[in-house]
Design an enzyme around this catalytic site. Structure first.
Site, PDB file in Angstrom:
ATOM      1  N   SER A  67      45.655  36.936  43.816  1.00  0.00           N
ATOM      2  CA  SER A  67      44.843  36.369  42.720  1.00  0.00           C
ATOM      3  C   SER A  67      43.921  37.773  43.364  1.00  0.00           C
ATOM      4  O   SER A  67      43.143  37.639  44.475  1.00  0.00           O
ATOM      5  CB  SER A  67      44.798  34.803  42.835  1.00  0.00           C
ATOM      6  OG  SER A  67      45.753  34.281  42.625  1.00  0.00           O
ATOM      7  N   CYS A  97      47.786  34.395  39.863  1.00  0.00           N
ATOM      8  CA  CYS A  97      48.680  33.628  39.720  1.00  0.00           C
ATOM      9  C   CYS A  97      50.205  32.944  40.118  1.00  0.00           C
ATOM     10  O   CYS A  97      49.787  32.725  42.021  1.00  0.00           O
ATOM     11  CB  CYS A  97      49.946  35.182  39.735  1.00  0.00           C
ATOM     12  SG  CYS A  97      51.796  35.433  39.191  1.00  0.00           S
ATOM     13  N   HIS A 151      30.527  41.146  38.505  1.00  0.00           N
ATOM     14  CA  HIS A 151      29.718  42.598  37.926  1.00  0.00           C
ATOM     15  C   HIS A 151      28.354  41.928  37.664  1.00  0.00           C
ATOM     16  O   HIS A 151      28.057  41.268  37.065  1.00  0.00           O
ATOM     17  CB  HIS A 151      30.926  43.719  37.793  1.00  0.00           C
ATOM     18  CG  HIS A 151      31.144  43.861  38.172  1.00  0.00           C
ATOM     19  ND1 HIS A 151      31.844  44.521  39.354  1.00  0.00           N
ATOM     20  CD2 HIS A 151      32.677  43.406  37.906  1.00  0.00           C
ATOM     21  CE1 HIS A 151      33.024  44.864  39.067  1.00  0.00           C
ATOM     22  NE2 HIS A 151      33.201  43.894  38.794  1.00  0.00           N
TER      23      HIS A 151
END
EC number: 4.1.1.50
Length: 264
Positions: free
Chosen positions: A112, A140, A117
């Protein structure tokens, strides 16, 4: 939803991404430059790393690697890779309710990542400045990244937030039957706290058959003093206050609805 007995690892990928917007009015070129400098320092790579690291700590994830970078002239990025320790799926809460704030919480992630950003910007005409932070939490395993949503929005208080949640792939139960989602969800809103919902207008666009969920939120209350950089409402005439309020409100409406509105 009854807990699934899986054959092997849970192969579902659950991704939460959202854009957080902060809107500001800065009258002069120096003020606009000052806002960009302020927001760039407020959300530099080190501060963002602290926020994401606290997110990992809060949900019990193990940090494998941190990559961070400040950019010139502005902006920053942070990506954290995380993994999970062995966990009993029966102990995981997959119910549909708001995620936690930084308290005692245990959750685990595998294969994971969490990344952010930032995009500060301004325009020389009109005095409008915006700050956008893009955040993605992808897991996941048995844990939904929606558990981190409530905390992150509280940490990055903003005027507008657009959120997308998607479950991809499938996992098999012990009988070989494929399952394309392993938890109940009707809306991202159900993972947000009551105090947050009270602050925002909300709108959903969901594609249930594709396990795609989209929610937009925008602050209900507008107080001009919170949107002026290096200025106070009392310093402005009534005409200036109205013109700036109309300008900011139009900008927020356009971002919220994702389309440009005609000039009245």
């Amino acid at each position: 939803m009854q807990k699934l007995k899986l054959h092997g690892f849970n192969n579902l990928t659950k991704s939460l991404s959202f854009c957080i917007y902060d809107i500001c009015y800065a009258k002069t070129a120096d003020d606009r430059d000052g806002y960009i400098t302020y927001i760039d320092e407020q959300y530099n790579a080190n501060r963002l790393t602290e926020i994401l690291s606290e997110t990992c700590s809060m949900i019990g994830a193990n940090i494998l690697n941190i990559a961070r970078q400040d950019y010139e002239p502005q902006g920053a990025s942070v990506t954290i890779l995380v993994s999970e320790e062995p966990v009993d799926p029966g102990s995981i809460d997959t119910s549909e309710h708001p995620g936690p704030l930084p308290e005692s919480v245990v959750a685990h992630l595998d294969k994971s990542h969490i990344c952010v950003h930032t995009y500060p910007e301004s325009h020389p005409e009109g005095g409008l400045c915006t700050f956008r932070a893009d955040i993605e939490v992808s897991t996941c395993g048995v844990i939904s990244p929606l558990k981190a949503l409530n905390y992150l929005i509280h940490q990055l208080e903003s005027d507008i937030v657009t959120m997308d949640y998607r479950v991809r792939g499938f996992t098999r139960d012990i009988n070989g039957v494929k399952h394309y989602i392993d938890h109940e969800i009707n809306s991202i809103q159900n993972f947000m706290s009551k105090d947050m919902k009270a602050l925002y207008h909300m709108m959903d666009v969901n594609v249930y058959q594709e396990n795609i969920f989209h929610t937009k939120i925008m602050l209900k209350d507008f107080d001009l003093k919170h949107y002026l950089f290096n200025a106070r409402p009392d310093d402005l005439s009534a005409e200036e206050r109205k013109a700036i309020t109309d300008l900011l409100y139009k900008e927020m409406q356009e971002i919220y609805y994702g389309r440009n509105l005609p000039v009245l």
